[in-house]
Motif scaffolding. Structure first.
Motif, PDB file in Angstrom:
ATOM      1  N   MET A   1       0.846  -1.192   0.000  1.00 57.13           N
ATOM      2  CA  MET A   1       0.000   0.000   0.000  1.00 57.13           C
ATOM      3  C   MET A   1       0.881   1.241   0.000  1.00 57.13           C
ATOM      4  SD  MET A   1      -3.141   0.984   2.555  1.00 57.13           S
ATOM      5  CE  MET A   1      -2.118   1.173   4.012  1.00 57.13           C
ATOM      6  N   SER A   2       0.568   2.203  -0.855  1.00 49.77           N
ATOM      7  CA  SER A   2       1.376   3.410  -0.984  1.00 49.77           C
ATOM      8  C   SER A   2       0.505   4.633  -0.731  1.00 49.77           C
ATOM      9  CB  SER A   2       1.970   3.478  -2.397  1.00 49.77           C
ATOM     10  OG  SER A   2       0.936   3.710  -3.346  1.00 49.77           O
ATOM     11  N   ASP A   3       1.104   5.819  -0.946  1.00 45.55           N
ATOM     12  CA  ASP A   3       0.342   7.067  -0.787  1.00 45.55           C
ATOM     13  C   ASP A   3      -0.782   7.187  -1.809  1.00 45.55           C
ATOM     14  OD1 ASP A   3       1.803   7.931   1.373  1.00 45.55           O
ATOM     15  OD2 ASP A   3       3.167   9.180   0.196  1.00 45.55           O
ATOM     16  N   VAL A   4      -0.762   6.349  -2.833  1.00 44.12           N
ATOM     17  CA  VAL A   4      -1.847   6.349  -3.817  1.00 44.12           C
ATOM     18  C   VAL A   4      -3.192   6.136  -3.133  1.00 44.12           C
ATOM     19  CG1 VAL A   4      -2.845   4.989  -5.707  1.00 44.12           C
ATOM     20  CG2 VAL A   4      -0.436   5.649  -5.786  1.00 44.12           C
ATOM     21  N   THR A   5      -3.205   5.339  -2.062  1.00 44.46           N
ATOM     22  CA  THR A   5      -4.468   5.013  -1.394  1.00 44.46           C
ATOM     23  C   THR A   5      -4.900   6.096  -0.407  1.00 44.46           C
ATOM     24  OG1 THR A   5      -3.313   3.748   0.325  1.00 44.46           O
ATOM     25  CG2 THR A   5      -4.054   2.552  -1.617  1.00 44.46           C
ATOM     26  N   THR A   6      -4.067   7.104  -0.215  1.00 43.23           N
ATOM     27  CA  THR A   6      -4.484   8.222   0.630  1.00 43.23           C
ATOM     28  C   THR A   6      -5.333   9.139  -0.234  1.00 43.23           C
ATOM     29  OG1 THR A   6      -2.434   8.060   1.897  1.00 43.23           O
ATOM     30  CG2 THR A   6      -3.697  10.076   2.153  1.00 43.23           C
ATOM     31  N   THR A   7      -6.574   8.729  -0.384  1.00 41.28           N
ATOM     32  CA  THR A   7      -7.496   9.437  -1.272  1.00 41.28           C
ATOM     33  C   THR A   7      -8.916   9.200  -0.795  1.00 41.28           C
ATOM     34  OG1 THR A   7      -8.087   9.801  -3.599  1.00 41.28           O
ATOM     35  CG2 THR A   7      -7.793   7.520  -2.899  1.00 41.28           C
ATOM     36  N   ASP A   8      -9.841   9.975  -1.303  1.00 44.50           N
ATOM     37  CA  ASP A   8     -11.253   9.754  -1.011  1.00 44.50           C
ATOM     38  C   ASP A   8     -11.788   8.631  -1.887  1.00 44.50           C
ATOM     39  OD1 ASP A   8     -11.868  11.912   0.930  1.00 44.50           O
ATOM     40  OD2 ASP A   8     -11.300  13.223  -0.727  1.00 44.50           O
ATOM     41  N   LEU A   9     -12.710   7.872  -1.341  1.00 39.37           N
ATOM     42  CA  LEU A   9     -13.220   6.705  -2.055  1.00 39.37           C
ATOM     43  C   LEU A   9     -13.831   7.076  -3.400  1.00 39.37           C
ATOM     44  CD1 LEU A   9     -13.637   3.630  -1.873  1.00 39.37           C
ATOM     45  CD2 LEU A   9     -15.894   4.099  -0.884  1.00 39.37           C
ATOM     46  N   TYR A  10     -14.506   8.229  -3.446  1.00 38.78           N
ATOM     47  CA  TYR A  10     -15.165   8.549  -4.712  1.00 38.78           C
ATOM     48  C   TYR A  10     -14.188   8.826  -5.841  1.00 38.78           C
ATOM     49  CZ  TYR A  10     -15.007  13.766  -4.207  1.00 38.78           C
ATOM     50  OH  TYR A  10     -14.634  15.078  -4.101  1.00 38.78           O
ATOM     51  N   GLU A  11     -12.924   9.171  -5.523  1.00 43.27           N
ATOM     52  CA  GLU A  11     -11.934   9.310  -6.583  1.00 43.27           C
ATOM     53  C   GLU A  11     -11.699   7.963  -7.263  1.00 43.27           C
ATOM     54  OE1 GLU A  11     -11.431  12.267  -7.053  1.00 43.27           O
ATOM     55  OE2 GLU A  11     -10.848  13.429  -5.289  1.00 43.27           O
ATOM     56  N   VAL A  65      -4.337  -1.826  -5.341  1.00 42.68           N
ATOM     57  CA  VAL A  65      -5.570  -2.402  -5.879  1.00 42.68           C
ATOM     58  C   VAL A  65      -6.273  -3.234  -4.809  1.00 42.68           C
ATOM     59  CG1 VAL A  65      -6.498  -4.070  -7.537  1.00 42.68           C
ATOM     60  CG2 VAL A  65      -4.814  -2.376  -8.284  1.00 42.68           C
ATOM     61  N   GLU A  66      -5.505  -4.004  -4.053  1.00 40.05           N
ATOM     62  CA  GLU A  66      -6.097  -4.804  -2.988  1.00 40.05           C
ATOM     63  C   GLU A  66      -6.744  -3.922  -1.924  1.00 40.05           C
ATOM     64  OE1 GLU A  66      -3.067  -7.337  -1.487  1.00 40.05           O
ATOM     65  OE2 GLU A  66      -2.881  -8.504  -3.335  1.00 40.05           O
ATOM     66  N   THR A  67      -6.098  -2.802  -1.622  1.00 40.14           N
ATOM     67  CA  THR A  67      -6.663  -1.874  -0.643  1.00 40.14           C
ATOM     68  C   THR A  67      -7.957  -1.269  -1.161  1.00 40.14           C
ATOM     69  OG1 THR A  67      -4.468  -1.343   0.206  1.00 40.14           O
ATOM     70  CG2 THR A  67      -6.231   0.229   0.676  1.00 40.14           C
ATOM     71  N   PHE A  68      -7.963  -0.836  -2.412  1.00 39.24           N
ATOM     72  CA  PHE A  68      -9.189  -0.290  -3.000  1.00 39.24           C
ATOM     73  C   PHE A  68     -10.306  -1.342  -2.992  1.00 39.24           C
ATOM     74  CE2 PHE A  68      -6.416   2.646  -5.829  1.00 39.24           C
ATOM     75  CZ  PHE A  68      -6.400   3.620  -4.842  1.00 39.24           C
ATOM     76  N   ALA A  69      -9.957  -2.568  -3.368  1.00 33.97           N
ATOM     77  CA  ALA A  69     -10.951  -3.638  -3.421  1.00 33.97           C
ATOM     78  C   ALA A  69     -11.541  -3.895  -2.040  1.00 33.97           C
ATOM     79  CB  ALA A  69     -10.314  -4.912  -3.977  1.00 33.97           C
ATOM     80  N   SER A  70     -10.700  -3.901  -1.032  1.00 32.89           N
ATOM     81  CA  SER A  70     -11.177  -4.113   0.331  1.00 32.89           C
ATOM     82  C   SER A  70     -12.143  -3.013   0.751  1.00 32.89           C
ATOM     83  CB  SER A  70      -9.988  -4.167   1.294  1.00 32.89           C
ATOM     84  OG  SER A  70     -10.403  -4.265   2.628  1.00 32.89           O
ATOM     85  N   ALA A  71     -11.805  -1.763   0.428  1.00 34.30           N
ATOM     86  CA  ALA A  71     -12.670  -0.647   0.795  1.00 34.30           C
ATOM     87  C   ALA A  71     -14.016  -0.714   0.091  1.00 34.30           C
ATOM     88  CB  ALA A  71     -11.974   0.675   0.460  1.00 34.30           C
ATOM     89  N   LEU A  72     -14.005  -1.260  -1.142  1.00 36.32           N
ATOM     90  CA  LEU A  72     -15.243  -1.354  -1.926  1.00 36.32           C
ATOM     91  C   LEU A  72     -15.974  -2.685  -1.744  1.00 36.32           C
ATOM     92  CD1 LEU A  72     -13.901   0.289  -5.203  1.00 36.32           C
ATOM     93  CD2 LEU A  72     -15.719   1.204  -3.748  1.00 36.32           C
ATOM     94  N   HIS A  73     -15.356  -3.583  -0.952  1.00 34.75           N
ATOM     95  CA  HIS A  73     -15.946  -4.921  -0.731  1.00 34.75           C
ATOM     96  C   HIS A  73     -16.170  -5.653  -2.056  1.00 34.75           C
ATOM     97  CE1 HIS A  73     -16.522  -3.652   3.390  1.00 34.75           C
ATOM     98  NE2 HIS A  73     -17.193  -2.582   2.960  1.00 34.75           N
ATOM     99  N   ARG A  74     -15.133  -5.598  -2.878  1.00 38.27           N
ATOM    100  CA  ARG A  74     -15.188  -6.256  -4.178  1.00 38.27           C
ATOM    101  C   ARG A  74     -13.915  -7.047  -4.389  1.00 38.27           C
ATOM    102  NH1 ARG A  74     -17.052  -1.747  -8.513  1.00 38.27           N
ATOM    103  NH2 ARG A  74     -16.878  -3.557  -9.890  1.00 38.27           N
ATOM    104  N   PRO A  75     -13.943  -8.063  -5.235  1.00 41.42           N
ATOM    105  CA  PRO A  75     -12.719  -8.829  -5.497  1.00 41.42           C
ATOM    106  C   PRO A  75     -11.704  -7.971  -6.251  1.00 41.42           C
ATOM    107  CG  PRO A  75     -14.490  -9.552  -6.950  1.00 41.42           C
ATOM    108  CD  PRO A  75     -15.112  -8.630  -5.958  1.00 41.42           C
TER     109      PRO A  75
END
Length: 448
Positions: A1-11, A65-75
């Motif tokens: 996980m990098s600073d890329v994930t320091t963002t709002d979900l809607y982005e 990508v894994e972090t985003f997927a976890s936040a969205l509850h998607r594979p």
């Protein structure tokens, strides 16, 4: 996980949708401050260097990508389109240290739409926070009227990183030093400091505390004199400094009470003791308002140490900043929401003498005797030149503060210059508004 994930979900959700729809044409986003906070006559642009560092290294990796997927509850495979996305765009920006006003773009990003969208939160955060603190610090420098100002904010800032930034931004604005050791050594800023009240309390008397401190520090000393009784503390400090022959370059620090009155008494005591070269440092809840009052009162204070209220910009801790799309795939766009209307198209800010700025379209010729504020600092995701040094940023800030109208420099009730829009920008705004309103017309509800 990098600073890329320091963002709002809607982005993330918007970027995914853009990729799915094939909407990857260039988009331009403009970052600006809608209105200045109360009691502000200007802002000092800051945060650009941090933003360019972020954009230069921006790349969505597998863990992101894994972090985003976890936040969205998607594979994770649902977000594979984001994998490998990196910033390849262009950035035009106002260099750090320059003075700016409401409505003027501090930065414009042009990149494929998913990229330009996904970097919004981090870039907006960097510029908003650092511009806030730099502007507060610059006002302290103006209030001090030539007296040195130093940064004591680290212990009260909103985290260690914010403390490091506050030290850097204070130096950018013209501060003479910082108590933050990491910032001082990392940035080449003079490190400054004294002692705490606990140090004095640890010894049986102030005399013993001051003499012990002097034994450990052969250089100039700054002795904290208000642990018990300030006037008595100054007398003890004067005796110690005179006995040890340590007067020139040394100082006493006042941290509480009526600083103007105490400074006058301290100056009298020190002068009577034959120590005219011992300086007086004042601290304790100071900001530009308190510094301005002390300077105007004629208080014999040599150095002002500012901390909490400056490190968090206590009276104006945020900016009404925005990052808005102004063009997509060559089509100028704008927002019509009440009180949040934006102007379409990529822009340039032209500064004329007296800070009579003009916000124009990016391809307009400059007005007579005007200079462009936005410069191209990144192409194809790479810096177009080296990083600005702290000295360069400080020089820009000093020059722009010196060129400000007197009314904008005022600490209380300042009058901020307001940029005018060019005729071409006004005309484009009217055309785009008309086009949008025509599209909306068939869908408007007709009153019964």
């Amino acid at each position: 996980m990098s600073d890329v994930t320091t963002t709002d979900l809607y982005e993330v959700t918007m970027a995914m949708s853009y990729l799915r729809e094939g909407m990857t044409a260039p988009a331009t986003f403009s970052l600006f401050v809608r209105d200045l906070p109360p009691e502000r006559g200007f802002l000092v642009a800051a945060g650009l260097e941090s933003a360019l560092d972020h954009l230069s290294g921006f790349r969505v990796g597998p863990s992101d990508v894994e972090t985003f997927a976890s936040a969205l509850h998607r594979p994770p495979q649902d977000l594979e389109a984001l994998l490998g996305l990196q910033f390849t765009g262009r950035v035009r920006a106002v260099p750090e240290g320059r003075v700016v006003f409401a409505g003027e773009p501090l930065l414009e990003v042009t990149a494929p739409l998913p990229q330009a969208q996904l970097v919004e939160t981090y870039v907006l955060d960097l510029l908003s926070h650092q511009t806030t603190i730099a502007s507060k610090a610059a006002r302290c420098v103006l209030a001090a009227a030539g007296h040195p100002v130093v940064d004591f904010s680290l212990r009260r800032t909103h985290g260690p990183q914010a403390g490091f930034q506050a030290a850097r931004l204070g130096a950018l604005a013209g501060f003479a030093g910082t108590s933050n050791v990491a910032a001082a050594t990392g940035l080449g800023i003079p490190a400054v400091g004294t002692m705490a009240h606990s140090y004095v309390e640890a010894f049986p008397s102030e005399d013993e505390a001051f003499r012990a401190f002097a034994r450990s520090h052969p250089g100039p000393l700054t002795l904290l004199v208000d642990t018990y009784d300030t006037e008595r503390g100054v007398r003890v400090a004067a005796d110690v400094l005179r006995d040890l022959g340590r007067g020139p370059g040394c100082a006493v620090r006042l941290d509480s009470g009526d600083l103007a009155d105490l400074a006058a008494r301290a100056r009298s005591i020190l002068d009577a003791a034959g120590l005219p070269g011992v300086r007086i440092v004042a601290s304790g809840g100071l900001d530009e308002y308190a510094v301005d009052d002390l300077v105007r009162s004629g208080a014999p204070i040599d150095t002002y140490a500012v901390g909490t209220r400056v490190g968090v910009s206590a009276d104006a801790p945020y900016l009404d900043s925005a990052y808005k799309m102004v063009e997509y795939d060559g089509r100028p766009v704008m927002k019509l929401s009440s009180a949040k209307v934006t102007a379409p198209g990529p822009k340039q800010v032209y500064r004329r003498p007296g800070c009579t700025d003009v916000i124009a379209l990016a391809d307009e010729r400059p007005p007579s005797s005007a200079v462009a504020l936005l410069t191209t600092v990144m192409e194809d995701g790479r810096r177009t030149g080296g990083s600005s040094t702290l000295d360069e940023c400080r020089a820009r800030c000093a020059a722009d503060l010196g060129a400000l109208p007197a009314a904008a420099r005022r600490i209380r009730a300042p009058l901020a210059p307001r940029a005018a829009a060019s005729a071409r920008l006004n005309a484009l705004t009217a055309r785009v508004r008309h086009s949008i309103e025509e599209q909306l017309a068939p869908h408007r509800t007709v009153p019964a």
